[in-house]
Design a protein around this motif. Structure first.
Motif, PDB file in Angstrom:
ATOM      1  N   ASP A  50      -2.234 -10.267  -3.030  1.00  0.00           N
ATOM      2  CA  ASP A  50      -1.166 -11.135  -3.545  1.00  0.00           C
ATOM      3  C   ASP A  50      -0.006 -10.383  -4.179  1.00  0.00           C
ATOM      4  O   ASP A  50       0.894 -10.997  -4.741  1.00  0.00           O
ATOM      5  CB  ASP A  50      -1.737 -12.150  -4.536  1.00  0.00           C
ATOM      6  CG  ASP A  50      -2.278 -11.504  -5.810  1.00  0.00           C
ATOM      7  OD1 ASP A  50      -2.267 -10.248  -5.936  1.00  0.00           O
ATOM      8  OD2 ASP A  50      -2.724 -12.261  -6.691  1.00  0.00           O
ATOM      9  N   ALA A  59       3.008 -14.116   1.840  1.00  0.00           N
ATOM     10  CA  ALA A  59       2.339 -14.061   3.151  1.00  0.00           C
ATOM     11  C   ALA A  59       2.832 -12.812   3.863  1.00  0.00           C
ATOM     12  O   ALA A  59       3.706 -12.098   3.372  1.00  0.00           O
ATOM     13  CB  ALA A  59       2.659 -15.307   3.967  1.00  0.00           C
ATOM     14  N   ASP A  61       3.165 -10.961   8.137  1.00  0.00           N
ATOM     15  CA  ASP A  61       3.046 -11.098   9.578  1.00  0.00           C
ATOM     16  C   ASP A  61       2.863  -9.705  10.160  1.00  0.00           C
ATOM     17  O   ASP A  61       3.606  -8.788   9.823  1.00  0.00           O
ATOM     18  CB  ASP A  61       4.328 -11.738  10.137  1.00  0.00           C
ATOM     19  CG  ASP A  61       4.193 -12.095  11.592  1.00  0.00           C
ATOM     20  OD1 ASP A  61       3.471 -13.060  11.888  1.00  0.00           O
ATOM     21  OD2 ASP A  61       4.796 -11.406  12.436  1.00  0.00           O
ATOM     22  N   SER A  96       0.610 -14.245  11.859  1.00  0.00           N
ATOM     23  CA  SER A  96       0.811 -14.645  10.464  1.00  0.00           C
ATOM     24  C   SER A  96      -0.503 -14.694   9.700  1.00  0.00           C
ATOM     25  O   SER A  96      -1.482 -15.268  10.186  1.00  0.00           O
ATOM     26  CB  SER A  96       1.473 -16.022  10.413  1.00  0.00           C
ATOM     27  OG  SER A  96       2.735 -15.976  11.037  1.00  0.00           O
ATOM     28  N   ASN A  98      -2.171 -15.156   5.541  1.00  0.00           N
ATOM     29  CA  ASN A  98      -1.950 -15.578   4.167  1.00  0.00           C
ATOM     30  C   ASN A  98      -2.713 -14.671   3.221  1.00  0.00           C
ATOM     31  O   ASN A  98      -3.614 -13.929   3.639  1.00  0.00           O
ATOM     32  CB  ASN A  98      -2.409 -17.025   3.977  1.00  0.00           C
ATOM     33  CG  ASN A  98      -1.567 -17.988   4.779  1.00  0.00           C
ATOM     34  OD1 ASN A  98      -0.344 -17.944   4.727  1.00  0.00           O
ATOM     35  ND2 ASN A  98      -2.223 -18.846   5.542  1.00  0.00           N
ATOM     36  N   ASP A 101      -6.545 -13.446   3.568  1.00  0.00           N
ATOM     37  CA  ASP A 101      -7.002 -13.317   4.955  1.00  0.00           C
ATOM     38  C   ASP A 101      -7.416 -11.876   5.241  1.00  0.00           C
ATOM     39  O   ASP A 101      -6.875 -10.929   4.672  1.00  0.00           O
ATOM     40  CB  ASP A 101      -5.895 -13.701   5.944  1.00  0.00           C
ATOM     41  CG  ASP A 101      -5.655 -15.196   6.026  1.00  0.00           C
ATOM     42  OD1 ASP A 101      -6.479 -15.984   5.499  1.00  0.00           O
ATOM     43  OD2 ASP A 101      -4.631 -15.582   6.635  1.00  0.00           O
ATOM     44  N   GLN A 137       6.183  -8.114   5.246  1.00  0.00           N
ATOM     45  CA  GLN A 137       5.776  -8.796   4.018  1.00  0.00           C
ATOM     46  C   GLN A 137       6.834  -9.802   3.596  1.00  0.00           C
ATOM     47  O   GLN A 137       8.019  -9.491   3.583  1.00  0.00           O
ATOM     48  CB  GLN A 137       5.563  -7.796   2.880  1.00  0.00           C
ATOM     49  CG  GLN A 137       4.399  -6.894   3.103  1.00  0.00           C
ATOM     50  CD  GLN A 137       4.042  -6.080   1.879  1.00  0.00           C
ATOM     51  OE1 GLN A 137       2.958  -6.227   1.387  1.00  0.00           O
ATOM     52  NE2 GLN A 137       4.946  -5.234   1.407  1.00  0.00           N
TER      53      GLN A 137
END
Length: 155
Positions: A50, A59, A61, A96, A98, A101, A137
Motif C-alpha cells: 500500500d 493500485a 498495472d 491491473s 490492487n 494482490d 504505480q
C-alpha cells in the motif's frame, strides 16, 4: 510427488513458468515444485503493498515486453543450471492489480534448505532485474510512476 517438466523447457527441473493476467495460485506453484528427493523448498510471494517511497499506492498495472516469456525461461534455465535444483516454478502477473494482490510467485526445491533459499533468492532477483515486466504505480494522490522500464531491460 512428481510433476511433468514445463514442456518448452530445456531443463527438466523447470516445472512451471508463466506470465498471467489472472490471479496466481500459491497452491499451484507449490505443487509444481514438489519432489520426493527434495529436503527443502523455498517459496517467495510478492504482493502489491500500500506504499512506495513514503507515498500511498492505490493500485498498479504490470505490462510486459513480447520477449518476457522467453526471458523468464532463460533466467529459470540459468538458475536451474547453476544451482542443485530439483524443481523450479515462477509465475508473474500482468494487468491491473490492487493492494494485497499477488504479483509474483517463485519456488525452488533442492536436496537441502540452504540450496533452496539461495536458488530461490537468485531466481527472484534475476526475474526482477532481467525479465522485461514493467510496473505502472498509481498513487492515492492521483500521481503515477513507471518502475522497471529501463533501457537495459527488454532484450
Amino acid at each position: 510427488m512428481q510433476h511433468t517438466p514445463d514442456s518448452d523447457s530445456a531443463h527438466p527441473a523447470i516445472r512451471l513458468l508463466g506470465l498471467r493476467e489472472t490471479p496466481l495460485s500459491l497452491d499451484e506453484v507449490y505443487a509444481a515444485v514438489g519432489d520426493d528427493a527434495a529436503g527443502g523448498t523455498a517459496v517467495f510471494v510478492g504482493t502489491v503493498r500500500d506504499h512506495d517511497g513514503g507515498r500511498s499506492v492505490a493500485a498498479l498495472d504490470y505490462s510486459s515486453h513480447p520477449s518476457a516469456q522467453r526471458e523468464l525461461r532463460r533466467v529459470a534455465e540459468e538458475v536451474a543450471a547453476e544451482h542443485p535444483v530439483r524443481a523450479l516454478a515462477a509465475v508473474h502477473r500482468t494487468g491491473s492489480l490492487n493492494v494485497g494482490d499477488i504479483a509474483v510467485i517463485a519456488a525452488v526445491s533442492c536436496h537441502h534448505r540452504a540450496e533452496a533459499f539461495a536458488a530461490c533468492a537468485r531466481l527472484v532477483e534475476d526475474i526482477k532485474h532481467q525479465v522485461p515486466v514493467w510496473k505502472h504505480q498509481l498513487f492515492a494522490d492521483g500521481d503515477e510512476e513507471w518502475v522497471g522500464a529501463h533501457a537495459d531491460r527488454g532484450r
